[in-house]
Design a protein around this motif. Structure first.
Motif, PDB file in Angstrom:
ATOM      1  N   LEU A 191       9.147  -1.456   3.325  1.00 48.76           N
ATOM      2  CA  LEU A 191       9.211  -1.084   1.912  1.00 48.76           C
ATOM      3  C   LEU A 191       9.380   0.430   1.743  1.00 48.76           C
ATOM      4  O   LEU A 191      10.178   0.881   0.917  1.00 48.76           O
ATOM      5  CB  LEU A 191       7.934  -1.539   1.202  1.00 48.76           C
ATOM      6  CG  LEU A 191       7.695  -3.053   1.144  1.00 48.76           C
ATOM      7  CD1 LEU A 191       6.371  -3.348   0.447  1.00 48.76           C
ATOM      8  CD2 LEU A 191       8.830  -3.757   0.422  1.00 48.76           C
ATOM      9  N   LEU A 192       8.631   1.191   2.535  1.00 45.64           N
ATOM     10  CA  LEU A 192       8.744   2.643   2.445  1.00 45.64           C
ATOM     11  C   LEU A 192      10.105   3.137   2.926  1.00 45.64           C
ATOM     12  O   LEU A 192      10.675   4.074   2.355  1.00 45.64           O
ATOM     13  CB  LEU A 192       7.617   3.304   3.255  1.00 45.64           C
ATOM     14  CG  LEU A 192       6.198   3.047   2.744  1.00 45.64           C
ATOM     15  CD1 LEU A 192       5.177   3.699   3.661  1.00 45.64           C
ATOM     16  CD2 LEU A 192       6.039   3.551   1.311  1.00 45.64           C
ATOM     17  N   TRP A 193      10.632   2.497   3.984  1.00 42.32           N
ATOM     18  CA  TRP A 193      11.965   2.890   4.449  1.00 42.32           C
ATOM     19  C   TRP A 193      13.016   2.587   3.389  1.00 42.32           C
ATOM     20  O   TRP A 193      13.931   3.385   3.160  1.00 42.32           O
ATOM     21  CB  TRP A 193      12.320   2.152   5.736  1.00 42.32           C
ATOM     22  CG  TRP A 193      13.681   2.543   6.252  1.00 42.32           C
ATOM     23  CD1 TRP A 193      13.974   3.553   7.106  1.00 42.32           C
ATOM     24  CD2 TRP A 193      14.937   1.940   5.895  1.00 42.32           C
ATOM     25  NE1 TRP A 193      15.338   3.625   7.319  1.00 42.32           N
ATOM     26  CE2 TRP A 193      15.954   2.645   6.582  1.00 42.32           C
ATOM     27  CE3 TRP A 193      15.306   0.874   5.070  1.00 42.32           C
ATOM     28  CZ2 TRP A 193      17.297   2.313   6.471  1.00 42.32           C
ATOM     29  CZ3 TRP A 193      16.654   0.556   4.949  1.00 42.32           C
ATOM     30  CH2 TRP A 193      17.635   1.263   5.651  1.00 42.32           C
ATOM     31  N   ALA A 230      19.234   1.063  -3.487  1.00 41.61           N
ATOM     32  CA  ALA A 230      18.400   1.261  -4.673  1.00 41.61           C
ATOM     33  C   ALA A 230      18.276  -0.036  -5.472  1.00 41.61           C
ATOM     34  O   ALA A 230      17.189  -0.374  -5.960  1.00 41.61           O
ATOM     35  CB  ALA A 230      18.996   2.368  -5.546  1.00 41.61           C
ATOM     36  N   GLY A 231      19.371  -0.750  -5.612  1.00 47.03           N
ATOM     37  CA  GLY A 231      19.306  -2.044  -6.285  1.00 47.03           C
ATOM     38  C   GLY A 231      18.440  -3.039  -5.535  1.00 47.03           C
ATOM     39  O   GLY A 231      17.693  -3.814  -6.134  1.00 47.03           O
ATOM     40  N   VAL A 265      -5.352  -2.393  15.041  1.00 46.39           N
ATOM     41  CA  VAL A 265      -4.814  -3.579  14.364  1.00 46.39           C
ATOM     42  C   VAL A 265      -4.482  -3.267  12.912  1.00 46.39           C
ATOM     43  O   VAL A 265      -3.429  -3.681  12.395  1.00 46.39           O
ATOM     44  CB  VAL A 265      -5.814  -4.747  14.462  1.00 46.39           C
ATOM     45  CG1 VAL A 265      -5.362  -5.916  13.590  1.00 46.39           C
ATOM     46  CG2 VAL A 265      -5.950  -5.208  15.906  1.00 46.39           C
ATOM     47  N   LEU A 266      -5.376  -2.520  12.236  1.00 43.92           N
ATOM     48  CA  LEU A 266      -5.137  -2.176  10.829  1.00 43.92           C
ATOM     49  C   LEU A 266      -3.888  -1.313  10.683  1.00 43.92           C
ATOM     50  O   LEU A 266      -3.053  -1.547   9.795  1.00 43.92           O
ATOM     51  CB  LEU A 266      -6.351  -1.453  10.257  1.00 43.92           C
ATOM     52  CG  LEU A 266      -6.233  -0.992   8.796  1.00 43.92           C
ATOM     53  CD1 LEU A 266      -6.000  -2.181   7.877  1.00 43.92           C
ATOM     54  CD2 LEU A 266      -7.489  -0.225   8.375  1.00 43.92           C
ATOM     55  N   VAL A 267      -3.747  -0.313  11.562  1.00 40.95           N
ATOM     56  CA  VAL A 267      -2.562   0.550  11.505  1.00 40.95           C
ATOM     57  C   VAL A 267      -1.299  -0.254  11.786  1.00 40.95           C
ATOM     58  O   VAL A 267      -0.261  -0.081  11.119  1.00 40.95           O
ATOM     59  CB  VAL A 267      -2.706   1.721  12.497  1.00 40.95           C
ATOM     60  CG1 VAL A 267      -1.399   2.502  12.604  1.00 40.95           C
ATOM     61  CG2 VAL A 267      -3.830   2.639  12.076  1.00 40.95           C
ATOM     62  N   GLY A 268      -1.366  -1.170  12.749  1.00 38.18           N
ATOM     63  CA  GLY A 268      -0.205  -2.012  13.042  1.00 38.18           C
ATOM     64  C   GLY A 268       0.188  -2.888  11.866  1.00 38.18           C
ATOM     65  O   GLY A 268       1.381  -3.039  11.560  1.00 38.18           O
ATOM     66  N   LEU A 269      -0.803  -3.451  11.175  1.00 37.70           N
ATOM     67  CA  LEU A 269      -0.506  -4.279  10.004  1.00 37.70           C
ATOM     68  C   LEU A 269       0.089  -3.452   8.872  1.00 37.70           C
ATOM     69  O   LEU A 269       1.009  -3.904   8.172  1.00 37.70           O
ATOM     70  CB  LEU A 269      -1.775  -4.979   9.534  1.00 37.70           C
ATOM     71  CG  LEU A 269      -2.338  -6.075  10.455  1.00 37.70           C
ATOM     72  CD1 LEU A 269      -3.663  -6.608   9.917  1.00 37.70           C
ATOM     73  CD2 LEU A 269      -1.338  -7.214  10.612  1.00 37.70           C
ATOM     74  N   LEU A 270      -0.422  -2.230   8.689  1.00 43.12           N
ATOM     75  CA  LEU A 270       0.126  -1.358   7.642  1.00 43.12           C
ATOM     76  C   LEU A 270       1.576  -0.981   7.938  1.00 43.12           C
ATOM     77  O   LEU A 270       2.423  -0.977   7.040  1.00 43.12           O
ATOM     78  CB  LEU A 270      -0.731  -0.096   7.515  1.00 43.12           C
ATOM     79  CG  LEU A 270      -2.112  -0.265   6.882  1.00 43.12           C
ATOM     80  CD1 LEU A 270      -2.888   1.033   6.929  1.00 43.12           C
ATOM     81  CD2 LEU A 270      -1.987  -0.758   5.449  1.00 43.12           C
ATOM     82  N   ILE A 271       1.859  -0.675   9.212  1.00 42.05           N
ATOM     83  CA  ILE A 271       3.233  -0.320   9.583  1.00 42.05           C
ATOM     84  C   ILE A 271       4.166  -1.507   9.392  1.00 42.05           C
ATOM     85  O   ILE A 271       5.272  -1.378   8.859  1.00 42.05           O
ATOM     86  CB  ILE A 271       3.274   0.192  11.029  1.00 42.05           C
ATOM     87  CG1 ILE A 271       2.516   1.523  11.145  1.00 42.05           C
ATOM     88  CG2 ILE A 271       4.714   0.367  11.503  1.00 42.05           C
ATOM     89  CD1 ILE A 271       2.395   2.034  12.568  1.00 42.05           C
ATOM     90  N   ALA A 272       3.708  -2.698   9.834  1.00 44.70           N
ATOM     91  CA  ALA A 272       4.553  -3.894   9.708  1.00 44.70           C
ATOM     92  C   ALA A 272       4.763  -4.306   8.263  1.00 44.70           C
ATOM     93  O   ALA A 272       5.838  -4.800   7.892  1.00 44.70           O
ATOM     94  CB  ALA A 272       3.936  -5.045  10.502  1.00 44.70           C
ATOM     95  N   GLY A 273       3.735  -4.103   7.424  1.00 45.77           N
ATOM     96  CA  GLY A 273       3.851  -4.530   6.033  1.00 45.77           C
ATOM     97  C   GLY A 273       4.491  -3.506   5.123  1.00 45.77           C
ATOM     98  O   GLY A 273       5.388  -3.834   4.336  1.00 45.77           O
ATOM     99  N   LEU A 317      13.265  -5.980  -5.053  1.00 45.92           N
ATOM    100  CA  LEU A 317      12.114  -6.309  -4.214  1.00 45.92           C
ATOM    101  C   LEU A 317      10.799  -5.878  -4.843  1.00 45.92           C
ATOM    102  O   LEU A 317       9.743  -6.447  -4.543  1.00 45.92           O
ATOM    103  CB  LEU A 317      12.271  -5.630  -2.846  1.00 45.92           C
ATOM    104  CG  LEU A 317      11.247  -5.951  -1.760  1.00 45.92           C
ATOM    105  CD1 LEU A 317      11.306  -7.426  -1.400  1.00 45.92           C
ATOM    106  CD2 LEU A 317      11.491  -5.094  -0.536  1.00 45.92           C
ATOM    107  N   LEU A 318      10.854  -4.900  -5.733  1.00 47.42           N
ATOM    108  CA  LEU A 318       9.632  -4.317  -6.273  1.00 47.42           C
ATOM    109  C   LEU A 318       8.849  -5.307  -7.132  1.00 47.42           C
ATOM    110  O   LEU A 318       7.610  -5.349  -7.070  1.00 47.42           O
ATOM    111  CB  LEU A 318      10.004  -3.082  -7.103  1.00 47.42           C
ATOM    112  CG  LEU A 318       8.854  -2.193  -7.575  1.00 47.42           C
ATOM    113  CD1 LEU A 318       8.099  -1.630  -6.385  1.00 47.42           C
ATOM    114  CD2 LEU A 318       9.385  -1.077  -8.459  1.00 47.42           C
TER     115      LEU A 318
END
Length: 294
Positions: free
Chosen positions: A41-43, A262-263, A29-37, A268-269
């Protein structure tokens, strides 16, 4: 002394056949939440510092195939005037937050503390507006801004057009009222015995006790105005006043894809960092668990 309550008792935790599947499920569940959240942003960061052809040929790649182009962020800031549009967005967000605080605190104070005879009717009317789709009220609201009743002023192409409508948020009014309801009535009675009037009670008693929920209202107002697109597009036709959410699609027409992304990352940051900094106050206020003790 018994330990904290949880999904498993202390005796169940000692059993390997129960503890291991439970821990594995928590990790999944934790890994799934990290991937979804964090995944989007990382992509977006990866696409922002990659050549345009990388994002087109292999959009799901983990890393840029060529040289990392950190200069895309600086190019987006200068060529796309992201800094200028972020300034407009900050102005809109700050004005919306101040207007929301004024409207929500005064309305909540009237409904929760002063409690006029027609308070129940007004509370019901405010609650009923939550069931009205935003798109339904868009045209009447635009006509109102186009010609404000009584004063007959045109607020389009002014920041007032994006400050005032979100300030009357029914959700914010109701959560502030709910927080005011949790303040012990004895505080108000003691203040009135000491000779404090309604305004003094509001400014010297209610507001200092309500800092957690006021922080929530400010944060919700800022995030909502930061990501709003349709309403600023309608009422702010002057490009010099438009926020970054309205300006980014226009930038996309004259810049490459990587500069546009990039913009988007820069836009979003800021709200993400804002939430990370104030997340503790936000979660405490949402739970309506301010430090008020009877």
């Amino acid at each position: 002394m018994s330990g904290e309550r949880g999904a498993l008792s202390d005796s169940d935790r000692r059993l390997t056949r129960i503890r291991v599947p439970f821990v594995v499920g928590q990790v999944v569940v934790l890994v799934g939440l990290l991937i979804a959240g964090l995944g989007p942003l990382l992509w977006l960061l990866k696409a922002a510092i990659s050549p345009t052809q990388d994002s087109i040929r292999s959009p799901l790649a983990w890393f840029p195939s060529g040289q990392v182009q950190w200069g895309n962020l600086a190019t987006a800031w200068q060529q796309g005037h992201i800094g200028y549009y972020l300034g407009n967005t900050a102005m809109i967000a700050a004005g919306t937050a101040v207007a929301s605080l004024i409207v929500c605190t005064t309305a909540g104070y009237v409904l929760s503390v002063l409690r006029p005879r027609w308070g129940a009717v007004l509370s019901g009317a405010i609650l009923a507006t939550l069931f009205v789709p935003h798109i339904v009220s868009l045209v009447p609201l635009y006509l109102t801004v186009l010609k404000v009743p009584v004063v007959h002023a045109n607020l389009t192409n002014t920041f007032w057009a994006v400050w005032l409508p979100p300030a009357a948020s029914a959700f914010n009014v109701l959560i502030v009222k709910r927080f005011f309801d949790s303040i012990p009535r004895e505080y108000f009675e003691a203040a009135r015995i000491d000779g404090a009037g309604s305004i003094r009670v509001f400014t010297s008693l209610v507001l200092p006790l309500s800092r957690p929920i006021l922080g929530v209202v400010v944060l919700l107002s800022i995030i909502s105005s930061w990501k709003d697109y349709l309403w600023p597009l309608l009422v702010l036709t002057n490009p010099d006043l438009q926020p970054v959410s309205v300006a980014l699609p226009k930038i996309a027409k004259v810049t490459e894809l990587n500069i546009q992304l990039a913009g988007l990352f820069l836009a979003l940051l800021i709200p993400v960092l804002l939430f990370l900094v104030f997340q503790r106050a936000f979660l405490r206020g949402v739970g309506l668990s301010g430090g008020i003790k009877a």
